[in-house]
Scaffold this active site. Sequence first.
Site, PDB file in Angstrom:
ATOM      1  N   LYS A 209      24.112  24.614   5.341  1.00  0.00           N
ATOM      2  CA  LYS A 209      23.242  25.639   4.748  1.00  0.00           C
ATOM      3  C   LYS A 209      22.624  26.518   5.833  1.00  0.00           C
ATOM      4  CE  LYS A 209      21.859  23.033   0.626  1.00  0.00           C
ATOM      5  NZ  LYS A 209      20.727  22.637  -0.248  1.00  0.00           N
TER       6      LYS A 209
ATOM      7  N   GLY B 295      18.639  29.978  -2.474  1.00  0.00           N
ATOM      8  CA  GLY B 295      19.184  30.474  -3.735  1.00  0.00           C
ATOM      9  C   GLY B 295      20.703  30.471  -3.747  1.00  0.00           C
ATOM     10  N   GLY B 296      21.304  29.604  -2.934  1.00  0.00           N
ATOM     11  CA  GLY B 296      22.759  29.463  -2.963  1.00  0.00           C
ATOM     12  C   GLY B 296      23.499  30.366  -1.992  1.00  0.00           C
TER      13      GLY B 296
ATOM     14  N   GLU C 194      23.186  18.911   5.141  1.00  0.00           N
ATOM     15  CA  GLU C 194      22.693  17.955   4.148  1.00  0.00           C
ATOM     16  C   GLU C 194      23.883  17.232   3.554  1.00  0.00           C
ATOM     17  OE1 GLU C 194      18.694  20.198   2.321  1.00  0.00           O
ATOM     18  OE2 GLU C 194      20.480  19.984   1.086  1.00  0.00           O
TER      19      GLU C 194
ATOM     20  N   HIS D 246      19.506  20.834 -11.861  1.00  0.00           N
ATOM     21  CA  HIS D 246      18.550  21.653 -11.136  1.00  0.00           C
ATOM     22  C   HIS D 246      17.219  21.634 -11.876  1.00  0.00           C
ATOM     23  CE1 HIS D 246      17.296  25.842  -9.445  1.00  0.00           C
ATOM     24  NE2 HIS D 246      16.627  24.849  -8.919  1.00  0.00           N
TER      25      HIS D 246
ATOM     26  N   GLU E 205      11.763  23.626  -5.940  1.00  0.00           N
ATOM     27  CA  GLU E 205      13.079  23.277  -6.493  1.00  0.00           C
ATOM     28  C   GLU E 205      13.542  21.905  -6.027  1.00  0.00           C
ATOM     29  OE1 GLU E 205      16.249  25.974  -5.701  1.00  0.00           O
ATOM     30  OE2 GLU E 205      15.242  27.690  -6.602  1.00  0.00           O
TER      31      GLU E 205
ATOM     32  N   ARG F 286       7.310  33.097  -5.099  1.00  0.00           N
ATOM     33  CA  ARG F 286       7.161  34.292  -5.948  1.00  0.00           C
ATOM     34  C   ARG F 286       7.042  33.846  -7.394  1.00  0.00           C
ATOM     35  NH1 ARG F 286      12.699  33.469  -5.182  1.00  0.00           N
ATOM     36  NH2 ARG F 286      13.774  33.109  -7.155  1.00  0.00           N
TER      37      ARG F 286
ATOM     38  N   VAL G  38      11.915  34.840 -12.640  1.00  0.00           N
ATOM     39  CA  VAL G  38      12.374  35.390 -13.924  1.00  0.00           C
ATOM     40  C   VAL G  38      11.939  34.464 -15.073  1.00  0.00           C
ATOM     41  CG1 VAL G  38      14.421  35.953 -15.295  1.00  0.00           C
ATOM     42  CG2 VAL G  38      14.380  36.524 -12.857  1.00  0.00           C
TER      43      VAL G  38
ATOM     44  N   ARG H 217      19.148  34.308 -20.676  1.00  0.00           N
ATOM     45  CA  ARG H 217      19.157  35.600 -19.985  1.00  0.00           C
ATOM     46  C   ARG H 217      20.304  36.422 -20.573  1.00  0.00           C
ATOM     47  NH1 ARG H 217      18.001  34.870 -13.536  1.00  0.00           N
ATOM     48  NH2 ARG H 217      16.537  33.134 -13.701  1.00  0.00           N
TER      49      ARG H 217
HETATM   50  C1  MV4 Z   1      22.759  21.583  -2.773  1.00  0.00           C
HETATM   51  C2  MV4 Z   1      23.728  21.097  -3.662  1.00  0.00           C
HETATM   52  C3  MV4 Z   1      24.293  19.882  -3.398  1.00  0.00           C
HETATM   53  N1  MV4 Z   1      23.924  19.182  -2.303  1.00  0.00           N
HETATM   54  N2  MV4 Z   1      22.429  20.847  -1.701  1.00  0.00           N
HETATM   55  C4  MV4 Z   1      22.275  25.901  -4.664  1.00  0.00           C
HETATM   56  C5  MV4 Z   1      21.105  26.780  -4.714  1.00  0.00           C
HETATM   57  C6  MV4 Z   1      20.209  26.315  -3.650  1.00  0.00           C
HETATM   58  N3  MV4 Z   1      18.849  26.447  -4.076  1.00  0.00           N
HETATM   59  C7  MV4 Z   1      20.604  24.913  -3.392  1.00  0.00           C
HETATM   60  N4  MV4 Z   1      21.848  24.705  -4.059  1.00  0.00           N
HETATM   61  C8  MV4 Z   1      22.497  23.527  -3.990  1.00  0.00           C
HETATM   62  N5  MV4 Z   1      22.162  22.744  -2.936  1.00  0.00           N
HETATM   63  C9  MV4 Z   1      23.009  19.690  -1.485  1.00  0.00           C
HETATM   64  N6  MV4 Z   1      22.679  18.981  -0.409  1.00  0.00           N
HETATM   65  C10 MV4 Z   1      24.072  21.865  -4.755  1.00  0.00           C
HETATM   66  C11 MV4 Z   1      23.459  23.094  -4.916  1.00  0.00           C
HETATM   67  C12 MV4 Z   1      23.897  23.817  -6.057  1.00  0.00           C
HETATM   68  C13 MV4 Z   1      23.027  24.157  -7.059  1.00  0.00           C
HETATM   69  C14 MV4 Z   1      21.678  23.853  -6.991  1.00  0.00           C
HETATM   70  C15 MV4 Z   1      20.813  24.236  -7.971  1.00  0.00           C
HETATM   71  C16 MV4 Z   1      21.319  24.909  -9.076  1.00  0.00           C
HETATM   72  C17 MV4 Z   1      22.614  25.213  -9.160  1.00  0.00           C
HETATM   73  C18 MV4 Z   1      23.494  24.855  -8.162  1.00  0.00           C
HETATM   74  C19 MV4 Z   1      24.830  25.174  -8.274  1.00  0.00           C
HETATM   75  C20 MV4 Z   1      25.687  24.813  -7.296  1.00  0.00           C
HETATM   76  C21 MV4 Z   1      25.228  24.153  -6.172  1.00  0.00           C
END
Ligand code: MV4
Length: 457
Positions: A158, A164-165, A200, A208, A275, A292, A295, A338
């Site tokens: 990351k 936010g991805g 990670e 989520h 989150e 912030r 939405v 949405r």
């Molecule tokens: C991750 C994960 C799996 N493992 N981290 C995507 C958005 C960002 N806020 C963090 N995200 C993710 N982090 C680890 N170590 C999977 C995601 C992720 C995800 C997270 C939240 C909502 C939707 C997602 C969709 C794909 C991947």
Amino acid sequence: MFRRVLIANRGEIAQRVIRACRELGIETVAVYSSADADALYLRQADETICIGPPQSAKSYLDIPAIIAAAEVADADAIHPGYGFLAENDHFAEVCRSCKINFIGPTPEVIAALGDKVRARELARKAGVPIVPGSDGAVEDEKKALEVAQQIGYPIMIKAAAGGGGRGMRVARNEPSLVASFHQASSEAKAAFGDGTVYLEKFVENPRHIEVQILADEHGNIVHLGERDCSVQRRHQKLIEESPSPSLTPELRARICEAAVRVVREANYTNAGTVEFLLARDGSFYFIEVNARIQVEHTVTEMVTGLDLIQQQLLIASGERLAFKQEDVRWSGHAIECRINAEDPEKDFQPSPGKIELFVPPGGPGVRLDSHCYSGYRIPPNYDSMIGKLLVHRSTRDAAVRTMLRALDEFVIEGPKTTIPLHGSILRHSDFRAGDHDTGFVERYYGSHPAIPVKEPR
Ligand code: MV4
């Protein structure tokens, strides 16, 4: 309280902030680009100022133009909404030096939380579980391989400046880790001007969960429960709901308390979201803080009865929270869809243009936050959200049924929309059972989203 608030945003959130200000007796100043000259929010504001041409960089992201508008209109505060300058620590700093109240956290806190490596460290210090991974930034591939050896594959790389991805990669073995490490770092350097990355353990198909918090400038913090945002596609949320169908009361209490600990450790003020990833086995991990209003704050408004934008205004003007954690009451179940001007049959390609006919749904338990109307032309320059359709009912099942009814009532002629896709998701047996994770949309709506890959059971 503020006398006059400038809204550095557009569309439904500009309208939402105007509504909150009106009820508090605060005057509003709306800014707009030339692409938004016929927008509804401009008719609802007390004053309007054109700040530039359609391109965001020359209007809604143009800090000098926005500060000049605030000075000319004599605004004493700026609400940034979401997106655009909402998490820009430099903008918050400029507001401070111009003696304009920025309605959000301090520049220092925005900067600290914008650095995902620092945010992770704050959570760890607060005793909140973080995903097993690197101890801070990973400087080179040798270190990356070492960390991966320790925690095992799959690994997620990351960007520290991401979130936010954005700027994420998965590696399932050593060769792919080495390649992904360098790719992620150069991508991050190009996108954010900072190539710092961290590692990670990759959590497969998590849910989520995010926790809404409010924190005043006197050290008072409350959480307003969680939202489940697992129905998303390529990091764009499609449906959000509260409470989460995948939390027990015990797990909910632990996650919400963890969120409060993060916020306290960060010296966070104003409204914010913490989150988490929730794994199948019930373990949860902090991932980031959104500094912030989001939405989907509306989902929390429905179940708590609070006006979160008014809370932001009260907090930023230095007031104490008027209630304590034990005064927060939750009722029923809220769901938000949405509605975007996109074609799910064409890989969610934006579908801007004129709305020939717009007939909003209504009736018991229905709320629509939308800036659109019959004859409105959706500009191609910004995100494609037409509005947020919310329902609030006493149970999840009743909420789903009301949403299906409201989606059926909703007529939008002209652009293609995500309305039919929402109907299909809400009828899906896995969604109905609350048995869905962040892989749900790709799994069932991968190639031709309007036609489920696997028919609902
Ligand atoms: C991750 C994960 C799996 N493992 N981290 C995507 C958005 C960002 N806020 C963090 N995200 C993710 N982090 C680890 N170590 C999977 C995601 C992720 C995800 C997270 C939240 C909502 C939707 C997602 C969709 C794909 C991947």
